[in-house]
Motif scaffolding. Structure first.
Motif, mmCIF file in Angstrom:
data_model
loop_
_atom_site.group_PDB
_atom_site.id
_atom_site.type_symbol
_atom_site.label_atom_id
_atom_site.label_comp_id
_atom_site.label_asym_id
_atom_site.label_seq_id
_atom_site.Cartn_x
_atom_site.Cartn_y
_atom_site.Cartn_z
ATOM 1 N N ALA A 1 37.452 14.560 54.883
ATOM 2 C CA ALA A 1 36.239 14.978 53.907
ATOM 3 C C ALA A 1 35.957 16.450 54.071
ATOM 4 O O ALA A 1 35.326 16.866 53.083
ATOM 5 N N GLU A 2 36.586 17.370 54.827
ATOM 6 C CA GLU A 2 36.465 18.611 54.969
ATOM 7 C C GLU A 2 37.427 19.321 53.906
ATOM 8 O O GLU A 2 37.641 20.290 53.736
ATOM 9 N N GLY A 3 38.329 18.499 53.148
ATOM 10 C CA GLY A 3 39.151 18.988 52.019
ATOM 11 C C GLY A 3 40.682 19.357 52.403
ATOM 12 O O GLY A 3 41.203 19.852 51.585
ATOM 13 N N MET A 4 41.126 18.927 53.803
ATOM 14 C CA MET A 4 42.555 18.974 53.845
ATOM 15 C C MET A 4 43.443 18.392 53.219
ATOM 16 O O MET A 4 43.215 17.277 52.702
ATOM 17 N N THR A 5 44.479 19.166 52.989
ATOM 18 C CA THR A 5 45.556 18.377 52.132
ATOM 19 C C THR A 5 46.252 17.487 53.205
ATOM 20 O O THR A 5 46.704 18.140 54.179
ATOM 21 N N MET A 6 46.213 16.340 52.900
ATOM 22 C CA MET A 6 47.036 15.402 53.777
ATOM 23 C C MET A 6 48.163 14.535 53.235
ATOM 24 O O MET A 6 47.756 13.829 51.986
ATOM 25 N N VAL A 7 49.213 14.378 54.072
ATOM 26 C CA VAL A 7 50.330 13.173 53.733
ATOM 27 C C VAL A 7 50.281 12.248 54.813
ATOM 28 O O VAL A 7 50.801 12.854 56.105
ATOM 29 N N VAL A 8 50.018 11.089 54.635
ATOM 30 C CA VAL A 8 49.872 10.175 55.707
ATOM 31 C C VAL A 8 50.837 9.347 55.508
ATOM 32 O O VAL A 8 50.820 8.285 54.636
ATOM 33 N N VAL A 9 51.700 8.906 56.496
ATOM 34 C CA VAL A 9 52.496 7.522 56.622
ATOM 35 C C VAL A 9 51.831 6.790 57.462
ATOM 36 O O VAL A 9 51.471 6.898 58.717
ATOM 37 N N THR A 10 51.499 5.352 57.126
ATOM 38 C CA THR A 10 50.858 4.542 57.811
ATOM 39 C C THR A 10 50.916 3.339 57.534
ATOM 40 O O THR A 10 51.257 3.074 56.358
ATOM 41 N N HIS A 11 50.481 2.452 58.428
ATOM 42 C CA HIS A 11 50.343 0.901 58.054
ATOM 43 C C HIS A 11 48.867 0.660 58.170
ATOM 44 O O HIS A 11 48.427 -0.663 58.003
ATOM 45 N N GLU A 12 47.817 1.518 58.387
ATOM 46 C CA GLU A 12 46.604 1.158 58.124
ATOM 47 C C GLU A 12 46.223 1.122 56.713
ATOM 48 O O GLU A 12 45.752 2.212 56.172
ATOM 49 N N MET A 13 45.960 -0.042 56.288
ATOM 50 C CA MET A 13 45.761 -0.295 54.805
ATOM 51 C C MET A 13 44.340 -0.053 54.546
ATOM 52 O O MET A 13 43.815 0.435 53.646
ATOM 53 N N GLY A 14 43.537 -0.382 55.589
ATOM 54 C CA GLY A 14 41.821 -0.065 55.335
ATOM 55 C C GLY A 14 41.629 1.658 55.374
ATOM 56 O O GLY A 14 41.060 2.012 54.284
ATOM 57 N N PHE A 15 42.560 2.390 56.023
ATOM 58 C CA PHE A 15 42.231 3.854 55.961
ATOM 59 C C PHE A 15 43.058 4.264 54.377
ATOM 60 O O PHE A 15 42.281 4.955 54.070
ATOM 61 N N ALA A 16 44.007 3.752 54.249
ATOM 62 C CA ALA A 16 44.430 4.159 52.826
ATOM 63 C C ALA A 16 43.351 3.965 51.723
ATOM 64 O O ALA A 16 43.237 4.789 50.652
ATOM 65 N N ARG A 17 43.048 2.703 51.803
ATOM 66 C CA ARG A 17 42.030 2.240 50.603
ATOM 67 C C ARG A 17 40.815 3.236 50.660
ATOM 68 O O ARG A 17 40.360 3.689 49.605
ATOM 69 N N GLU A 18 40.485 3.388 52.028
ATOM 70 C CA GLU A 18 39.214 4.392 52.113
ATOM 71 C C GLU A 18 39.234 5.834 51.821
ATOM 72 O O GLU A 18 38.256 6.547 51.143
ATOM 73 N N VAL A 19 40.430 6.396 52.403
ATOM 74 C CA VAL A 19 40.658 7.807 52.414
ATOM 75 C C VAL A 19 41.473 8.490 51.086
ATOM 76 O O VAL A 19 41.333 9.271 50.512
ATOM 77 N N ALA A 20 42.439 7.698 50.611
ATOM 78 C CA ALA A 20 43.585 8.070 50.035
ATOM 79 C C ALA A 20 43.068 8.525 48.396
ATOM 80 O O ALA A 20 42.134 7.694 47.908
ATOM 81 N N SER A 21 43.573 9.657 48.022
ATOM 82 C CA SER A 21 43.415 9.867 46.769
ATOM 83 C C SER A 21 44.487 9.503 45.894
ATOM 84 O O SER A 21 44.221 9.234 44.723
ATOM 85 N N ARG A 22 45.542 9.232 46.516
ATOM 86 C CA ARG A 22 46.698 8.500 45.913
ATOM 87 C C ARG A 22 47.648 7.853 46.930
ATOM 88 O O ARG A 22 47.842 8.071 48.209
ATOM 89 N N VAL A 23 47.983 6.624 46.621
ATOM 90 C CA VAL A 23 48.988 5.803 47.298
ATOM 91 C C VAL A 23 50.339 5.780 46.816
ATOM 92 O O VAL A 23 50.431 5.627 45.596
ATOM 93 N N LEU A 24 51.376 6.132 47.635
ATOM 94 C CA LEU A 24 52.697 5.968 47.267
ATOM 95 C C LEU A 24 53.377 4.679 48.059
ATOM 96 O O LEU A 24 53.161 4.666 49.100
ATOM 97 N N PHE A 25 54.013 4.058 47.191
ATOM 98 C CA PHE A 25 54.753 2.791 47.945
ATOM 99 C C PHE A 25 56.127 3.245 47.701
ATOM 100 O O PHE A 25 56.852 3.387 46.756
#
Lengths: 230, 240
Positions: free
Chosen positions: B184-208
């Protein structure tokens, strides 16, 4: 009391220790043994660090030199190394025999200490190096501030053991006519024709020294473990 | 901000990354998902050269970091990394975990580094743990220290390598909420995760990712609700 002074046991103790102030020569032998041990440990530690770093280095020639050194030293008896040092390497040089023993035992110990240090460093989780590097620290900064402080905890117990082994190993110094503790006991044996008492006393002195050392190291180790669980 | 060109990584005969091309812009929150062994972690670890790419180029802020002449330590200072197993320094207090790198790299004097570290620890809800050792903390607390430690370097980009995978389920939430706050503070983030809830809520883009390639990408809605690729569909059907 009177009857004891007439026993063979007392006579043996008397001739081994008191007569001719022989206990003094045992003490000087002990001094020589401790000098060689401490000197060799110091040299062995310096060489050990050097060869350990060479062995984990990325430079192949350094790995190779270090491995060769360690294999040769560990693959040959320390007595033979001592004899070679005395009769070959320093044959034509007039140099103190105790110093030769320190160099021979130090070089021998260096190979074992190198393996101890290497194992201690490799025992630190590799994630530690990664997280240090991910923060922008250099390889050597990570080594000094993150890996080594943790490796020391792995190293200390086996390093202490090497120290204790070294105390006993120096007993072969008599091969180059150094009058260390063992040699002195043996000299007393040959002068008094009394074998049991002088050799028993020598054994007890070694046992005393090694137990003191292992007690000190145990305490150090316990303190380190305590800091682990804080 | 990050440009990846034709990135390959091989471990012996194992071809883990097979020509990845990707651009990540400032402020984006990119979540990388995919089956295990698909190369997601390797991809992430290549971005700060914890793995050396076998082939291809990576640019950070226009600077080619795969160039041999580049000072990689300098580049890494701009990129924080959070590890699956936290990798905190067990022999140092929480505070020292945060101040070690900034002080040793002479970026901040000790007092300032400590002040900043305390602020960061308060931000991740651990203001009362500054003198604790990592072992005295729960997994969730350790990972929050891990995030704070990375932030202590003032990074422009944060990389997260399965940050919640080693945690007990009840501790996942506290770590994700710190990450959401950061997003929310605007950090550029690259996240590898299995937390799909987090991906759905936070991601600006999802890579599969699958088998060393980015097979499909898009907004969380595209990927989770209308996946196009068969492999994406099959992966999602197994985990959702």
């Amino acid at each position: 009391m009177e009857w004891f002074l007439n026993t063979d046991l007392w006579k043996a103790i008397y001739s081994s220790l008191i007569e001719g102030a022989r206990w003094k020569s045992l003490m000087s032998g002990l001094g020589t043994t401790l000098t060689i041990t401490l000197g060799a440990m110091l040299l062995g530690t310096v060489l050990g660090i050097l060869f350990a770093l060479m062995k984990i280095s990325k430079l192949k020639p350094l790995n190779w030199i270090s491995s060769l050194y360690i294999d040769v030293i560990r693959g040959t008896p320390v007595v033979v190394q001592l004899l070679i040092m005395y009769f070959v390497v320093f044959a034509s040089v007039n140099i103190n025999k105790t110093l030769i023993a320190i160099i021979a035992f130090g070089m021998n110990s260096g190979a074992y200490v190198a393996e101890i240090i290497r194992a201690g460093i490799l025992g630190v989780d590799k994630g530690q190096m990664e997280s240090g590097r991910s923060l922008g620290l250099t390889h050597s900064q990570t080594m000094v501030h993150i890996i080594m402080p943790q490796a020391i905890k792995n190293i200390l117990p086996t390093y202490a053991n090497e120290f204790i082994v070294l105390v006993k190993e120096t007993a072969v110094a008599g091969y180059i006519a150094i009058e260390d503790l063992t040699k002195m006991g043996d000299i007393i044996r040959s002068k008094t024709y009394e074998a049991l008492i002088p050799l028993l006393i020598v054994a007890l002195i070694y046992l005393f020294i090694t137990s003191i050392l292992s007690r000190i190291f145990r305490r150090l180790e316990r303190r380190m473990r305590a800091s682990d669980n804080r | 901000m990050i440009t990846v060109e034709n990135l390959h990584k091989r471990f012996g005969n194992n071809h883990v990354l097979r020509g990845i091309n990707e651009t990540i812009k400032q402020g984006e929150k990119v979540v990388v998902i995919g089956p295990s062994g698909s190369g997601k972690s390797t991809f992430l670890r290549c971005l700060n050269l914890l793995e050396t790419p076998s082939e291809g180029k990576i640019y950070i802020d226009g600077e080619c970091i795969t160039d041999r002449k580049i000072n990689i330590n300098h580049v890494r200072q701009k990129m924080g990394m959070v590890f699956q197993h936290f990798n905190l320094f067990p022999h140092l207090t929480v505070l020292r975990n945060l101040t070690l790198a900034p002080t040793k790299l002479k970026l901040l004097p000790k007092a300032e580094a400590e002040q900043k570290a305390i602020q960061l620890l308060q931000r991740v809800g651990l203001g009362d743990k500054i003198h604790a050792y990592p072992k005295q903390l729960s997994g969730g607390q350790q990972q929050r220290v891990g995030i704070a430690r990375a932030l202590a370097m003032n990074p422009e980009i944060m990389l997260f390598d399965e940050p919640t995978s080693a945690l007990d389920p009840e501790m996942v939430g506290e770590v994700l909420s710190v990450m959401k706050q950061l997003a929310a503070e605007g950090m550029t983030m690259v996240v590898v995760t299995h937390e799909m809830g987090f991906a759905r809520e936070v991601a600006s883009r999802v890579l599969f990712m699958d088998e060393g390639n980015i097979v499909e990408q898009g907004s969380p809605d595209d990927i989770f609700t209308h996946p196009q690729n068969e492999r994406t569909k099959s992966f999602l059907s197994k985990i959702l």
